[in-house]
Design a protein around this motif. Structure first.
Motif, PDB file in Angstrom:
ATOM      1  N   PHE A 182       4.242   7.216 -42.535  1.00 45.97           N
ATOM      2  CA  PHE A 182       4.352   7.171 -43.996  1.00 45.97           C
ATOM      3  C   PHE A 182       3.650   5.932 -44.551  1.00 45.97           C
ATOM      4  CE2 PHE A 182       6.758   5.804 -47.812  1.00 45.97           C
ATOM      5  CZ  PHE A 182       6.390   6.844 -48.654  1.00 45.97           C
ATOM      6  N   ASN A 183       3.853   4.767 -43.900  1.00 47.36           N
ATOM      7  CA  ASN A 183       3.219   3.527 -44.363  1.00 47.36           C
ATOM      8  C   ASN A 183       1.698   3.624 -44.333  1.00 47.36           C
ATOM      9  OD1 ASN A 183       5.568   2.194 -44.915  1.00 47.36           O
ATOM     10  ND2 ASN A 183       5.662   1.102 -42.981  1.00 47.36           N
ATOM     11  N   ALA A 184       1.157   4.268 -43.299  1.00 47.29           N
ATOM     12  CA  ALA A 184      -0.298   4.412 -43.200  1.00 47.29           C
ATOM     13  C   ALA A 184      -0.837   5.229 -44.367  1.00 47.29           C
ATOM     14  CB  ALA A 184      -0.664   5.070 -41.874  1.00 47.29           C
ATOM     15  N   ILE A 185      -0.093   6.264 -44.745  1.00 52.34           N
ATOM     16  CA  ILE A 185      -0.496   7.095 -45.887  1.00 52.34           C
ATOM     17  C   ILE A 185      -0.484   6.266 -47.174  1.00 52.34           C
ATOM     18  CG2 ILE A 185       0.201   9.047 -47.335  1.00 52.34           C
ATOM     19  CD1 ILE A 185       1.267  10.384 -44.775  1.00 52.34           C
ATOM     20  N   VAL A 186       0.594   5.491 -47.378  1.00 48.81           N
ATOM     21  CA  VAL A 186       0.718   4.676 -48.589  1.00 48.81           C
ATOM     22  C   VAL A 186      -0.369   3.605 -48.640  1.00 48.81           C
ATOM     23  CG1 VAL A 186       2.196   3.050 -49.843  1.00 48.81           C
ATOM     24  CG2 VAL A 186       3.194   5.088 -48.797  1.00 48.81           C
ATOM     25  N   ASN A 187      -0.593   2.912 -47.534  1.00 46.77           N
ATOM     26  CA  ASN A 187      -1.595   1.841 -47.494  1.00 46.77           C
ATOM     27  C   ASN A 187      -3.000   2.376 -47.755  1.00 46.77           C
ATOM     28  OD1 ASN A 187       0.401   0.008 -46.878  1.00 46.77           O
ATOM     29  ND2 ASN A 187       0.083   0.147 -44.676  1.00 46.77           N
ATOM     30  N   TYR A 188      -3.312   3.517 -47.155  1.00 50.03           N
ATOM     31  CA  TYR A 188      -4.640   4.101 -47.336  1.00 50.03           C
ATOM     32  C   TYR A 188      -4.831   4.583 -48.776  1.00 50.03           C
ATOM     33  CZ  TYR A 188      -8.727   7.059 -46.667  1.00 50.03           C
ATOM     34  OH  TYR A 188      -9.964   7.623 -46.771  1.00 50.03           O
ATOM     35  N   THR A 189      -3.805   5.224 -49.319  1.00 51.18           N
ATOM     36  CA  THR A 189      -3.886   5.764 -50.673  1.00 51.18           C
ATOM     37  C   THR A 189      -4.058   4.666 -51.706  1.00 51.18           C
ATOM     38  OG1 THR A 189      -2.481   7.634 -50.034  1.00 51.18           O
ATOM     39  CG2 THR A 189      -2.717   7.218 -52.385  1.00 51.18           C
ATOM     40  N   LYS A 194      -7.252  11.719 -57.926  1.00 49.58           N
ATOM     41  CA  LYS A 194      -5.827  12.015 -57.807  1.00 49.58           C
ATOM     42  C   LYS A 194      -5.352  11.564 -56.429  1.00 49.58           C
ATOM     43  CE  LYS A 194      -4.022  15.834 -59.443  1.00 49.58           C
ATOM     44  NZ  LYS A 194      -3.528  17.234 -59.624  1.00 49.58           N
ATOM     45  N   MET A 195      -4.275  10.794 -56.408  1.00 50.91           N
ATOM     46  CA  MET A 195      -3.755  10.280 -55.151  1.00 50.91           C
ATOM     47  C   MET A 195      -2.849  11.312 -54.479  1.00 50.91           C
ATOM     48  SD  MET A 195      -2.882   6.289 -56.111  1.00 50.91           S
ATOM     49  CE  MET A 195      -1.904   6.681 -57.561  1.00 50.91           C
ATOM     50  N   PHE A 196      -2.866  11.320 -53.137  1.00 54.11           N
ATOM     51  CA  PHE A 196      -1.989  12.192 -52.369  1.00 54.11           C
ATOM     52  C   PHE A 196      -0.544  11.887 -52.757  1.00 54.11           C
ATOM     53  CE2 PHE A 196       0.205  12.969 -48.152  1.00 54.11           C
ATOM     54  CZ  PHE A 196       0.263  14.354 -48.322  1.00 54.11           C
ATOM     55  N   CYS A 197       0.269  12.919 -52.967  1.00 55.04           N
ATOM     56  CA  CYS A 197       1.606  12.738 -53.542  1.00 55.04           C
ATOM     57  C   CYS A 197       2.469  11.772 -52.734  1.00 55.04           C
ATOM     58  CB  CYS A 197       2.303  14.085 -53.717  1.00 55.04           C
ATOM     59  SG  CYS A 197       2.569  15.009 -52.190  1.00 55.04           S
ATOM     60  N   LEU A 198       2.404  11.823 -51.397  1.00 52.67           N
ATOM     61  CA  LEU A 198       3.239  10.943 -50.585  1.00 52.67           C
ATOM     62  C   LEU A 198       2.743   9.496 -50.595  1.00 52.67           C
ATOM     63  CD1 LEU A 198       4.110  13.052 -47.406  1.00 52.67           C
ATOM     64  CD2 LEU A 198       5.615  12.432 -49.296  1.00 52.67           C
ATOM     65  N   GLY A 199       1.497   9.283 -51.027  1.00 52.60           N
ATOM     66  CA  GLY A 199       0.955   7.938 -51.067  1.00 52.60           C
ATOM     67  C   GLY A 199       1.192   7.221 -52.382  1.00 52.60           C
ATOM     68  N   ARG A 200       1.711   7.928 -53.377  1.00 54.18           N
ATOM     69  CA  ARG A 200       1.940   7.309 -54.687  1.00 54.18           C
ATOM     70  C   ARG A 200       3.178   6.424 -54.647  1.00 54.18           C
ATOM     71  NH1 ARG A 200       1.675  13.107 -57.774  1.00 54.18           N
ATOM     72  NH2 ARG A 200      -0.378  13.732 -56.985  1.00 54.18           N
ATOM     73  N   MET A 201       3.197   5.421 -55.527  1.00 58.99           N
ATOM     74  CA  MET A 201       4.367   4.549 -55.622  1.00 58.99           C
ATOM     75  C   MET A 201       5.606   5.331 -56.054  1.00 58.99           C
ATOM     76  SD  MET A 201       3.925   1.449 -54.646  1.00 58.99           S
ATOM     77  CE  MET A 201       2.868   2.022 -53.328  1.00 58.99           C
ATOM     78  N   SER A 202       5.420   6.431 -56.772  1.00 54.90           N
ATOM     79  CA  SER A 202       6.554   7.236 -57.212  1.00 54.90           C
ATOM     80  C   SER A 202       7.249   7.933 -56.046  1.00 54.90           C
ATOM     81  CB  SER A 202       6.099   8.277 -58.241  1.00 54.90           C
ATOM     82  OG  SER A 202       5.010   9.037 -57.746  1.00 54.90           O
ATOM     83  N   ALA A 203       6.576   8.014 -54.889  1.00 53.83           N
ATOM     84  CA  ALA A 203       7.188   8.634 -53.707  1.00 53.83           C
ATOM     85  C   ALA A 203       7.942   7.630 -52.852  1.00 53.83           C
ATOM     86  CB  ALA A 203       6.108   9.325 -52.864  1.00 53.83           C
ATOM     87  N   ASN A 240       8.359   5.975 -61.254  1.00 55.70           N
ATOM     88  CA  ASN A 240       9.460   6.906 -61.499  1.00 55.70           C
ATOM     89  C   ASN A 240       9.311   8.142 -60.605  1.00 55.70           C
ATOM     90  OD1 ASN A 240      11.400   8.624 -62.460  1.00 55.70           O
ATOM     91  ND2 ASN A 240      10.719   8.559 -64.588  1.00 55.70           N
ATOM     92  N   PRO A 241      10.281   8.423 -59.723  1.00 57.39           N
ATOM     93  CA  PRO A 241      10.154   9.574 -58.814  1.00 57.39           C
ATOM     94  C   PRO A 241      10.006  10.911 -59.531  1.00 57.39           C
ATOM     95  CG  PRO A 241      11.948   8.132 -58.113  1.00 57.39           C
ATOM     96  CD  PRO A 241      11.507   7.653 -59.457  1.00 57.39           C
TER      97      PRO A 241
END
Length: 329
Positions: free
Chosen positions: A130-137, A89-98, A36-37
């Protein structure tokens, strides 16, 4: 007062989701909540309060005034903000909610800037960053990806996406219809197939963590690492399909209408806002639907693992028959 946690005859097991994750519908409900965003806008104090509720509850410490709704709300926010393996705590842009708010803007850009070389390079650079941030997180377990590996995968994926987009554009350069509009999706699919395995290369070389029922590490499996990464890659590609395939189809039909052709301002300024809006609708539903395709925490019988991993587990005292692993997102 029957909704107080301390009044429950059987205390809820919050190590598991509120919903049945063995079923697809249960996983969809789980990801609609955790992706949920709106959770992005919760304060640090609220996040810390929820973390404390969850951590204390796992230790057997229960606030007498804690209700069932408050417990599950804290658990849902905790799952959205904190990594399931490390608890960090995960980086905000790496969370599924982002995923929905960030990707709707990026997708609108990809689908609108596919005609020019600078537009292709810039939009795919933003997307792969953005994808690199999500994948790493969202990598699995405590496996540490080095900065060198992360940069290498980032540049390879960005280069692959840009090369694929430019090459496909050359192939359809005489087409101003649907074929050209589908180029960004193909380029993104190619990049995902490169980026995700490279960011998680340590898991392929060292293996994904296998735990017993009590979350104690018992072994690592390279075979399951390959399976987990393949599942994540497939789900990411399928998540992108509706907004990056249906949006171009809708936009292609719209550009052929008399209304569109008679209004120069609409032709000049409508494409990115319309496709961004359509991407937002698609992503809102496809993010949880895509994440739910495969269980995040899966169980497997020890006999189905590699022989050396089986032996490693069976050598342990009270060796488990079933082990669990987190495939990542």
């Amino acid at each position: 007062m029957n909704d107080l946690v301390i009044n429950q005859k059987i205390l809820p097991d919050i190590s598991k989701s509120k919903w049945d994750l063995d079923t697809y519908s249960g996983r969809v409900k789980h990801y609609f909540a955790s992706a949920n965003p709106m959770t992005l806008f919760t304060s640090s104090n609220t996040q810390e309060m929820c973390r404390k509720i969850v951590v204390d509850y796992k230790k057997g410490i229960i606030n007498p005034e804690l209700t069932m709704d408050e417990l599950w709300s804290a658990k849902i926010l905790y799952d959205s903000v904190y990594h399931p393996d490390t608890g960090e705590k995960m980086f905000c842009l790496g969370r599924m909610s982002a995923q929905t708010p960030a990707n709707m803007v990026i997708t609108g850009m990809l689908l609108s800037c596919y005609r020019t070389c600078p537009g292709i390079i810039f939009s795919h650079w933003i997307n792969q960053s953005f994808n690199a941030i999500v994948n790493y997180t969202n990598r699995s377990g405590n496996c540490r990806t080095t900065n060198q590996q992360l940069l290498y995968s980032y540049f390879c994926a960005t280069g692959a996406a840009t090369t694929a987009a430019l090459g496909l554009n050359m192939m359809v350069k005489n087409s101003h219809g649907l074929a050209g509009r589908l180029v960004p999706f193909v380029a993104v699919a190619v990049a995902n197939a490169i980026n995700i395995p490279m960011v998680r290369a340590n898991e392929l070389s060292e293996g994904i963590e296998l735990c017993d029922e009590d979350d104690h590490l018992v072994a690592k499996s390279k075979q399951l690492a390959a399976l987990a990464i393949a599942q994540v890659t497939l789900s990411r590609i399928l998540m992108a399909m509706p907004d990056m395939v249906l949006s171009p189809v809708i936009m292609n039909r719209f550009t052929r209408t008399a209304y569109y052709k008679a209004r120069p301002l609409v032709q000049k300024y409508s494409e990115m806002p319309i496709q961004t809006f359509l991407a937002g609708i698609g992503l809102y539903f496809m993010t949880p639907l895509g994440c739910a395709l495969f269980p995040q925490r899966s169980a497997i019988h020890v006999r189905k693992l590699e022989v050396d991993v089986q032996n490693q587990i069976l050598e342990r005292k009270d060796s488990p028959r079933i082990v669990y692993y987190n495939k990542g997102l």
